[in-house]
Design a protein around this motif. Structure first.
Motif, short mmCIF file in Angstrom:
data_model
loop_
_atom_site.label_atom_id
_atom_site.label_comp_id
_atom_site.label_asym_id
_atom_site.label_seq_id
_atom_site.Cartn_x
_atom_site.Cartn_y
_atom_site.Cartn_z
N VAL A 198 -31.18 -32.33 70.87
CA VAL A 198 -30.38 -31.45 70.87
C VAL A 198 -28.43 -31.44 71.49
CG1 VAL A 198 -29.42 -28.85 71.16
CG2 VAL A 198 -31.49 -29.29 70.16
N PHE A 199 -28.10 -31.80 71.30
CA PHE A 199 -26.53 -32.30 71.53
C PHE A 199 -26.07 -31.02 72.17
CE2 PHE A 199 -27.61 -36.30 70.60
CZ PHE A 199 -27.43 -37.28 71.92
N ASN A 200 -26.10 -30.31 72.87
CA ASN A 200 -25.27 -28.62 72.63
C ASN A 200 -23.61 -29.21 73.71
OD1 ASN A 200 -24.77 -25.92 72.79
ND2 ASN A 200 -25.75 -25.90 75.49
N LYS A 201 -23.01 -27.95 73.48
CA LYS A 201 -21.59 -28.25 73.95
C LYS A 201 -20.42 -28.95 72.73
CE LYS A 201 -22.25 -27.12 78.68
NZ LYS A 201 -22.24 -27.53 80.61
N ALA A 202 -20.97 -28.89 71.27
CA ALA A 202 -20.25 -29.71 70.52
C ALA A 202 -18.71 -28.92 70.52
CB ALA A 202 -21.47 -29.55 68.99
N ASP A 203 -19.05 -28.31 70.65
CA ASP A 203 -17.34 -28.18 70.57
C ASP A 203 -16.57 -28.74 71.22
OD1 ASP A 203 -18.72 -26.43 71.84
OD2 ASP A 203 -16.56 -25.33 72.70
N ALA A 204 -17.34 -29.16 72.26
CA ALA A 204 -16.45 -30.07 73.83
C ALA A 204 -16.29 -31.48 73.77
CB ALA A 204 -16.63 -29.58 75.16
N ALA A 225 -28.62 -43.17 65.90
CA ALA A 225 -29.66 -44.20 66.56
C ALA A 225 -30.75 -43.51 66.42
CB ALA A 225 -28.67 -45.03 67.15
N TYR A 226 -30.75 -42.58 67.56
CA TYR A 226 -31.78 -41.61 67.25
C TYR A 226 -32.62 -41.28 65.78
CZ TYR A 226 -31.20 -41.80 71.91
OH TYR A 226 -30.83 -42.14 73.52
N ARG A 227 -31.75 -40.08 65.28
CA ARG A 227 -32.53 -39.99 63.80
C ARG A 227 -32.70 -41.42 63.31
NH1 ARG A 227 -27.23 -37.51 62.61
NH2 ARG A 227 -27.36 -35.03 63.70
N GLN A 228 -32.74 -42.49 63.85
CA GLN A 228 -33.06 -43.80 62.37
C GLN A 228 -34.65 -44.23 63.90
OE1 GLN A 228 -30.12 -47.09 62.45
NE2 GLN A 228 -31.85 -48.77 62.12
N ALA A 229 -34.11 -43.61 64.39
CA ALA A 229 -35.91 -43.66 65.37
C ALA A 229 -36.87 -42.90 64.33
CB ALA A 229 -35.68 -43.91 66.80
N GLY A 230 -36.60 -42.05 64.32
CA GLY A 230 -37.24 -40.63 63.18
C GLY A 230 -37.20 -39.45 64.18
N TYR A 231 -36.13 -39.40 65.13
CA TYR A 231 -35.85 -37.83 66.33
C TYR A 231 -35.48 -37.01 65.11
CZ TYR A 231 -38.30 -40.02 70.01
OH TYR A 231 -39.53 -41.34 70.74
N GLN A 232 -35.16 -35.69 65.17
CA GLN A 232 -34.91 -34.96 64.75
C GLN A 232 -33.98 -34.97 65.83
OE1 GLN A 232 -37.96 -31.66 63.54
NE2 GLN A 232 -36.21 -31.36 61.70
N VAL A 233 -32.33 -35.10 65.46
CA VAL A 233 -31.08 -34.31 65.76
C VAL A 233 -30.48 -33.27 65.89
CG1 VAL A 233 -28.89 -35.93 67.31
CG2 VAL A 233 -31.52 -37.15 67.13
N LEU A 234 -29.89 -32.67 66.71
CA LEU A 234 -29.00 -31.50 66.31
C LEU A 234 -27.85 -31.16 67.16
CD1 LEU A 234 -31.43 -28.35 66.44
CD2 LEU A 234 -30.54 -30.28 64.73
N PHE A 235 -26.51 -31.37 66.79
CA PHE A 235 -25.95 -30.13 67.58
C PHE A 235 -25.65 -28.72 67.71
CE2 PHE A 235 -24.71 -34.76 66.28
CZ PHE A 235 -23.96 -35.29 67.69
N THR A 236 -25.23 -28.54 68.46
CA THR A 236 -25.07 -27.02 68.81
C THR A 236 -24.38 -26.53 70.14
OG1 THR A 236 -26.86 -26.99 70.80
CG2 THR A 236 -27.26 -26.68 68.44
N ASN A 237 -23.42 -24.92 69.84
CA ASN A 237 -22.90 -24.66 70.80
C ASN A 237 -23.35 -23.30 70.60
OD1 ASN A 237 -20.77 -23.33 71.85
ND2 ASN A 237 -19.15 -23.36 70.10
N ALA A 238 -24.06 -22.89 72.32
CA ALA A 238 -24.71 -22.05 72.58
C ALA A 238 -23.68 -21.24 72.95
CB ALA A 238 -25.06 -22.07 74.23
N PHE A 239 -22.95 -20.33 72.04
CA PHE A 239 -21.97 -19.54 72.12
C PHE A 239 -21.66 -19.28 70.45
CE2 PHE A 239 -20.66 -21.06 76.36
CZ PHE A 239 -21.10 -19.96 76.82
N GLU A 240 -21.90 -19.80 69.71
CA GLU A 240 -22.04 -19.49 68.29
C GLU A 240 -23.29 -19.38 67.70
OE1 GLU A 240 -19.90 -22.58 66.38
OE2 GLU A 240 -17.68 -22.20 67.62
N GLY A 241 -23.36 -18.08 67.37
CA GLY A 241 -25.19 -18.13 66.89
C GLY A 241 -25.49 -18.97 65.61
N ASP A 242 -24.49 -19.09 64.81
CA ASP A 242 -24.69 -19.44 62.78
C ASP A 242 -25.31 -21.50 63.85
OD1 ASP A 242 -23.85 -17.68 62.23
OD2 ASP A 242 -21.76 -18.50 61.79
#
Length: 310
Positions: free
Chosen positions: A129-135, A148-165
């Motif tokens: 999980v890459f947090n603070k995506a807005d920064a 690169a990580y998705r290609q390896a088979g991992y799930q990768v998410l971008f999040t911003n802890a201050f945005e519930g959506d």
């Protein structure tokens, strides 16, 4: 026989939740014999299922822990107090969530890959999980890294802890699971958990303007029941994720994309450095395996070699 789950460990006392859903304070009396194949600095970890008997002490009912059930799995790192010993981070996990940032404090590729390969070693699915995506300033570079990580088979998410959506996809992944949350101090781990569980109100800390590093706000690992039928284990911020019991001949097996390619190598003991007919290097040169991941593998391999020589 009374059974309970360990929700918090402070080293000498444990918060337990028994089968009736009641929380009680537990401790170990004397030397606890554990039927396990791992020796660690902490005999009991968050996520462990233990057996106990009630103990009346000063008018309060405590739990005297007298046994530990076999662990389904666990994740370990080098002890923060002794690099020659193991420390169990948590046990009986369905998911390991690494919270990272590409802004201050930036999480290094080396730290990410050491965490992911440790999860691979102990057969625990991992999510990045890459947090603070807005920064994030270099969004193109961030997406290339994520791919690169998705290609390896991992799930990768971008999040911003201050945005519930932005947390909805993560919440879906956590459904009906016991998940470990780990990462550097300051990556927004506790803030992210607060976003998933607004009523929890974990203490959070700001990133130092001087060092660019986070300040520790979580002192001990602790498990929480979520309102969406899962459990989250919050852990103290980790400065570095030291590997333990990793053999250089097995290292490539813990990089999923290298593991898939290595069956095509001529030699069974190929280290994928300079051996002839190496399928891993062929795929790297063809762009089928990202160069960044191969470089990370080589860096960790060199570190293991240097450590063994010492």
């Amino acid at each position: 026989m009374n059974k309970a789950l360990v929700y918090k460990s402070t080293g000498s006392w444990y918060n337990l939740k028994d089968e009736a859903g009641n929380f009680r304070k537990g401790r170990i009396k004397g030397r606890l014999k554990i039927d396990t194949d791992i020796s660690s600095t902490n005999p009991i970890a968050v996520g462990d299922e233990v057996t106990f008997h009630p103990e009346d002490k000063e008018g309060e009912v405590y739990a005297m822990i007298d046994g530990i059930e076999p662990r389904r799995n666990y994740i370990v790192r080098v002890s923060p107090h002794n690099r020659h010993q193991k420390h169990i981070v948590a046990s009986n996990l369905d998911l390991a969530v690494l919270v990272a940032t590409l802004a201050a404090p930036r999480t290094s590729v080396g730290f990410i890959d050491r965490f992911l390969l440790t999860a691979e070693m102990y057969h625990i699915p991992a999510v990045l999980v890459f947090n603070k995506a807005d920064a994030i300033e270099d969004r193109t570079g961030a997406e290339r890294m994520a791919d690169a990580y998705r290609q390896a088979g991992y799930q990768v998410l971008f999040t911003n802890a201050f945005e519930g959506d932005s947390l909805q996809e993560l919440k879906t992944l956590l459904q009906d699971k016991t998940a470990l949350f780990s990462g550097h101090s300051g990556v927004g781990k506790s803030t992210l958990i607060n976003g998933l569980m607004p009523d929890l109100a974990l203490r959070t800390g700001a990133v130092s303007d001087f060092s660019g590093k986070g300040q520790h706000t979580t002192t001990f690992a602790e498990m929480f029941d979520t309102p969406f039928d899962s459990r989250i284990i919050d852990t103290p911020g980790v400065k570095e994720f030291g590997l333990i019991d990793v053999d250089k001949w097995e290292l490539a097996h813990y990089f999923p994309e290298l593991r898939r390619a290595m069956d095509g190598c001529r030699y069974n003991n190929c280290l994928h450095i300079a051996e002839p007919d190496c399928a891993v290097r062929d795929q790297v040169e063809a762009g089928l395996i990202p160069m960044e991941r191969y470089v990370s593998y080589r860096t960790i391999l060199d570190d293991l070699g240097n450590h063994q020589r010492r």
